[in-house]
Enzyme design. Structure first.
Site, mmCIF file in Angstrom:
data_model
loop_
_atom_site.group_PDB
_atom_site.id
_atom_site.type_symbol
_atom_site.label_atom_id
_atom_site.label_comp_id
_atom_site.label_asym_id
_atom_site.label_seq_id
_atom_site.Cartn_x
_atom_site.Cartn_y
_atom_site.Cartn_z
ATOM 1 N N HIS A 86 -1.178 -20.326 6.460
ATOM 2 C CA HIS A 86 -1.041 -20.340 5.000
ATOM 3 C C HIS A 86 -2.445 -20.208 4.395
ATOM 4 C CE1 HIS A 86 -0.369 -21.715 0.908
ATOM 5 N NE2 HIS A 86 0.900 -21.404 1.086
ATOM 6 N N GLU A 88 1.515 -13.061 1.206
ATOM 7 C CA GLU A 88 1.212 -13.937 0.076
ATOM 8 C C GLU A 88 -0.193 -13.619 -0.447
ATOM 9 O OE1 GLU A 88 3.617 -17.804 0.081
ATOM 10 O OE2 GLU A 88 1.898 -18.131 1.371
ATOM 11 N N ASN A 148 7.987 -24.255 0.447
ATOM 12 C CA ASN A 148 6.809 -24.970 0.945
ATOM 13 C C ASN A 148 6.444 -26.054 -0.068
ATOM 14 O OD1 ASN A 148 4.300 -25.802 1.831
ATOM 15 N ND2 ASN A 148 3.250 -23.910 1.229
ATOM 16 N N GLU A 158 -3.930 -21.632 2.116
ATOM 17 C CA GLU A 158 -4.646 -22.899 1.860
ATOM 18 C C GLU A 158 -5.235 -23.448 3.149
ATOM 19 O OE1 GLU A 158 -1.434 -24.753 -0.263
ATOM 20 O OE2 GLU A 158 -1.706 -23.270 -1.859
ATOM 21 N N LYS A 205 4.083 -28.114 0.096
ATOM 22 C CA LYS A 205 2.645 -28.435 0.130
ATOM 23 C C LYS A 205 2.491 -29.953 0.237
ATOM 24 C CE LYS A 205 1.814 -24.413 -2.681
ATOM 25 N NZ LYS A 205 0.764 -23.480 -2.972
ATOM 26 N N SER A 264 3.898 -17.210 -6.716
ATOM 27 C CA SER A 264 4.435 -17.383 -8.074
ATOM 28 C C SER A 264 5.825 -16.774 -8.241
ATOM 29 C CB SER A 264 3.458 -16.830 -9.116
ATOM 30 O OG SER A 264 2.257 -17.583 -9.075
ATOM 31 N N GLY A 276 0.357 -19.975 -6.796
ATOM 32 C CA GLY A 276 0.165 -21.082 -7.732
ATOM 33 C C GLY A 276 -0.509 -20.690 -9.027
HETATM 34 C C1 PEP Z 1 2.969 -20.986 -1.435
HETATM 35 O O1 PEP Z 1 2.576 -22.131 -1.463
HETATM 36 O O2 PEP Z 1 3.099 -20.411 -0.349
HETATM 37 C C2 PEP Z 1 3.286 -20.315 -2.691
HETATM 38 C C3 PEP Z 1 3.716 -19.080 -2.674
HETATM 39 O O3 PEP Z 1 3.109 -21.049 -3.841
HETATM 40 P P1 PEP Z 1 3.634 -20.651 -5.332
HETATM 41 O O4 PEP Z 1 5.076 -20.253 -5.204
HETATM 42 O O5 PEP Z 1 3.451 -21.899 -6.126
HETATM 43 O O6 PEP Z 1 2.785 -19.523 -5.804
#
Ligand code: PEP
Length: 254
Positions: free
Chosen positions: A98, A170, A12, A100, A14, A215, A176
């Protein structure tokens, strides 16, 4: 990782990317992707780059996905992008819910469930994102939250819809932040999600891919993938670095 379900690694991006940088990133990914059986890899760039990335991926096994999708098919919905449009631009997958989107755009479980259905209606595979916040985890509400998020889509579409979908667990506090869930903690949630689906349909649950996001990096990917109910990953930050993303892909099946 299960021997029967193929692994899925999704990147992803973003709100990152630029025409020139995308070319360099895709060239590296195409050149370095490990030839592994039962490994499915996809990238999720921002909408304006879908056409460029679709062309850069031509002839490659790497799939293309959208970071979001409208619940509406067509009409006066300024700023929205429909599933049919995404399909026309070569998207095979769409993220739904997601964290976000849930956090910054106040997307409800019901709206996310509708987006899931909109993607599926045009033949895309929806990736239903689920996860608890830190406060919810500290209140021991992780399973209540992810079940509530899952149940909204199950109630609207029925368990059969999950034969053509992916779940992405997630935890919000892990996205992040550099704080990944431990393999054992993630496995416990994945197992619970699979059991929840199995209550409605054992076969659908057995085949359902549940990927972990939050992460994930080259150095923690293998331990996560070693868990029986973790079928791959949804990667954010590390998806922008070809070497890091490829190292995660290589961690599939050791
Ligand atoms: C994500 O954006 O879905 C995500 C898991 O980000 P990160 O890997 O940076 O934690």
């Amino acid at each position: 990782m299960s021997p029967v379900r193929s692994a899925f690694v999704a990147g992803n991006w973003k709100m990152n990317g630029a025409l020139a940088g995308n070319v360099a990133l895709l060239e590296k990914l195409r050149a370095g992707l490990p030839e592994r059986e039962a490994l499915e890899v996809a990238v999720f760039p921002p909408f304006p780059y879908l056409d460029q990335i679709a062309r850069l991926l031509s002839g490659s096994t790497i799939g293309l996905g959208a970071q979001d999708v409208s619940r509406h098919a067509v009409g006066a919905y300024t700023g929205e992008v429909s599933a049919g449009m995404l399909r026309e631009f070569g998207c095979r997958y769409a993220l739904a819910g997601h964290s976000e989107r849930r956090r910054f755009h106040l997307e409800s479980d019901q709206l996310v469930a509708e987006k899931f259905g909109a993607a599926q209606a045009v033949g895309m595979t929806p990736i239903l994102c689920l996860g608890e916040t830190l406060e919810e985890r500290q209140a021991d509400a992780t399973l209540d939250v992810v079940f509530r998020q899952l149940d909204a889509a199950l109630a609207l579409h029925g368990v059969a819809a999950f034969a053509h979908a992916v779940l992405a667990y997630e935890p919000v506090w892990a996205i992040g932040t550099g704080l990944s869930a431990s393999p054992e903690a993630a496995q416990a949630v994945h197992r619970a999600l699979r059991q929840r689906v199995a209550k409605d349909d054992l076969a659908v649950a057995a085949d359902l891919r549940i990927v972990y996001g939050g992460s994930v990096k080259a150095d923690n990917a293998a331990a996560l993938f070693a868990q029986p109910d973790i079928d791959g990953t949804l990667v954010g930050g590390a998806a922008l670095d070809a070497d890091a993303f490829l190292a995660i892909c290589r961690a599939v099946n050791g």
